[in-house]
Design a protein around this motif. Sequence first.
Motif, mmCIF file in Angstrom:
data_model
loop_
_atom_site.group_PDB
_atom_site.id
_atom_site.type_symbol
_atom_site.label_atom_id
_atom_site.label_comp_id
_atom_site.label_asym_id
_atom_site.label_seq_id
_atom_site.Cartn_x
_atom_site.Cartn_y
_atom_site.Cartn_z
ATOM 1 N N GLU A 125 0.970 -1.284 0.070
ATOM 2 C CA GLU A 125 -0.081 -0.011 0.003
ATOM 3 C C GLU A 125 0.843 1.320 0.008
ATOM 4 O O GLU A 125 0.592 2.379 -0.413
ATOM 5 N N GLU A 126 2.014 1.212 0.738
ATOM 6 C CA GLU A 126 2.864 2.409 0.770
ATOM 7 C C GLU A 126 3.439 2.660 -0.672
ATOM 8 O O GLU A 126 3.586 3.743 -0.910
ATOM 9 N N SER A 127 3.987 1.615 -1.244
ATOM 10 C CA SER A 127 4.461 1.531 -2.571
ATOM 11 C C SER A 127 3.656 2.495 -3.632
ATOM 12 O O SER A 127 3.856 3.170 -4.231
ATOM 13 N N LEU A 128 2.188 2.128 -3.431
ATOM 14 C CA LEU A 128 1.141 2.451 -4.078
ATOM 15 C C LEU A 128 1.100 3.936 -3.908
ATOM 16 O O LEU A 128 0.641 4.906 -4.685
ATOM 17 N N ARG A 129 0.864 4.206 -2.491
ATOM 18 C CA ARG A 129 0.686 5.774 -1.879
ATOM 19 C C ARG A 129 1.795 6.510 -2.735
ATOM 20 O O ARG A 129 1.435 7.749 -2.907
ATOM 21 N N LEU A 130 2.875 6.095 -2.558
ATOM 22 C CA LEU A 130 4.230 7.112 -2.956
ATOM 23 C C LEU A 130 4.156 7.317 -4.359
ATOM 24 O O LEU A 130 4.483 8.266 -4.843
ATOM 25 N N VAL A 131 3.497 6.584 -5.145
ATOM 26 C CA VAL A 131 3.357 6.643 -6.650
ATOM 27 C C VAL A 131 2.352 7.831 -6.890
ATOM 28 O O VAL A 131 2.364 8.634 -7.848
ATOM 29 N N LEU A 132 1.345 7.711 -6.098
ATOM 30 C CA LEU A 132 0.248 8.731 -6.110
ATOM 31 C C LEU A 132 0.581 10.192 -5.587
ATOM 32 O O LEU A 132 0.267 11.392 -6.266
ATOM 33 N N TYR A 133 1.463 10.200 -4.630
ATOM 34 C CA TYR A 133 2.036 11.400 -3.934
ATOM 35 C C TYR A 133 2.926 11.163 -2.837
ATOM 36 O O TYR A 133 3.139 10.774 -1.846
ATOM 37 N N ASP A 134 4.426 11.260 -3.459
ATOM 38 C CA ASP A 134 5.588 11.241 -2.855
ATOM 39 C C ASP A 134 5.953 12.688 -2.194
ATOM 40 O O ASP A 134 6.652 13.538 -3.140
ATOM 41 N N GLU A 135 5.781 12.614 -1.055
ATOM 42 C CA GLU A 135 6.303 14.135 -0.590
ATOM 43 C C GLU A 135 7.512 14.498 -0.097
ATOM 44 O O GLU A 135 7.830 15.363 0.570
ATOM 45 N N SER A 136 8.463 13.309 -0.431
ATOM 46 C CA SER A 136 9.880 13.557 -0.260
ATOM 47 C C SER A 136 10.588 14.792 -0.515
ATOM 48 O O SER A 136 11.429 15.265 -0.056
ATOM 49 N N SER A 137 9.928 15.228 -1.638
ATOM 50 C CA SER A 137 10.676 16.394 -2.298
ATOM 51 C C SER A 137 9.828 17.167 -3.058
ATOM 52 O O SER A 137 8.732 16.291 -3.601
ATOM 53 N N LEU A 138 9.939 18.282 -3.629
ATOM 54 C CA LEU A 138 8.888 18.982 -4.557
ATOM 55 C C LEU A 138 8.956 18.270 -5.853
ATOM 56 O O LEU A 138 7.981 18.166 -6.459
ATOM 57 N N ASN A 139 10.282 17.989 -6.328
ATOM 58 C CA ASN A 139 10.344 17.011 -7.570
ATOM 59 C C ASN A 139 9.613 15.955 -7.658
ATOM 60 O O ASN A 139 8.882 15.598 -8.503
ATOM 61 N N SER A 140 9.623 15.200 -6.367
ATOM 62 C CA SER A 140 8.790 13.756 -6.212
ATOM 63 C C SER A 140 7.698 14.217 -6.229
ATOM 64 O O SER A 140 6.782 13.360 -6.843
ATOM 65 N N ALA A 141 7.028 15.102 -5.650
ATOM 66 C CA ALA A 141 5.668 15.368 -5.702
ATOM 67 C C ALA A 141 5.153 15.638 -7.043
ATOM 68 O O ALA A 141 3.958 15.271 -7.550
ATOM 69 N N ALA A 142 6.033 16.370 -7.802
ATOM 70 C CA ALA A 142 5.648 16.807 -9.039
ATOM 71 C C ALA A 142 5.586 15.710 -9.990
ATOM 72 O O ALA A 142 4.941 15.618 -10.919
#
Length: 196
Positions: free
Chosen positions: A56-73
């Motif tokens: 679930e965390e793998s899937l959540r991170l693909v939808l919204y990775d808040e580790s950096s602005l680039n990752s979120a974008a």
Amino acid sequence: TVLADFLATNPRLKELNLVDNRLNDSDAALIATALRSNTTLRYLHLHGNEITNVGEESLRLVLYDESSLNSAADSNHRCNIRLIDIFIVVGYIGNNSHSRGQINRAAKVYKLLSIRNQSMSNVKHFGNIDVKILPNMLEAMQRYHNAASVHNANAHSFRRNFDVEPVSIVYETLRKWDKVMKLCKSLGAENMSIND
């Protein structure tokens, strides 16, 4: 891996039902990797599988990775994933609820900037920016703010989720007044004071 490889090719598939297929965390990680490049899939149904919190965390991170602005974008801004009887809730957005991916992207970036602003941590990420780009930065913050307000049309919900004004985020990055004064001087405002 055949399914993940197929999804990574960005097929014209809008919805995929993989309910009760005995998929596990490894499968979820492969699907998540494929979704990074997929911009067409809107709904992925995965409930009834053997996916744990790890998958679930793998899937959540693909939808919204808040580790950096680039990752979120760079997150997936189109797909909604259903793991149980409800869709994965990605923090404030309840997934990619707007039909336009650009709106979802802007809302995610603005949310991350707002969260960082509350702890005044944007400064450490933007501390060494060239002051000449500050007008562009303010314009970008306003665009992200406007897109986030479109994403969340309900004004009460918008205020609850995005309670930071764009100028507050920019001001936070300007805490080193010596840089601001240098910018003012370069723009010919030598006699300008902070009270003007």
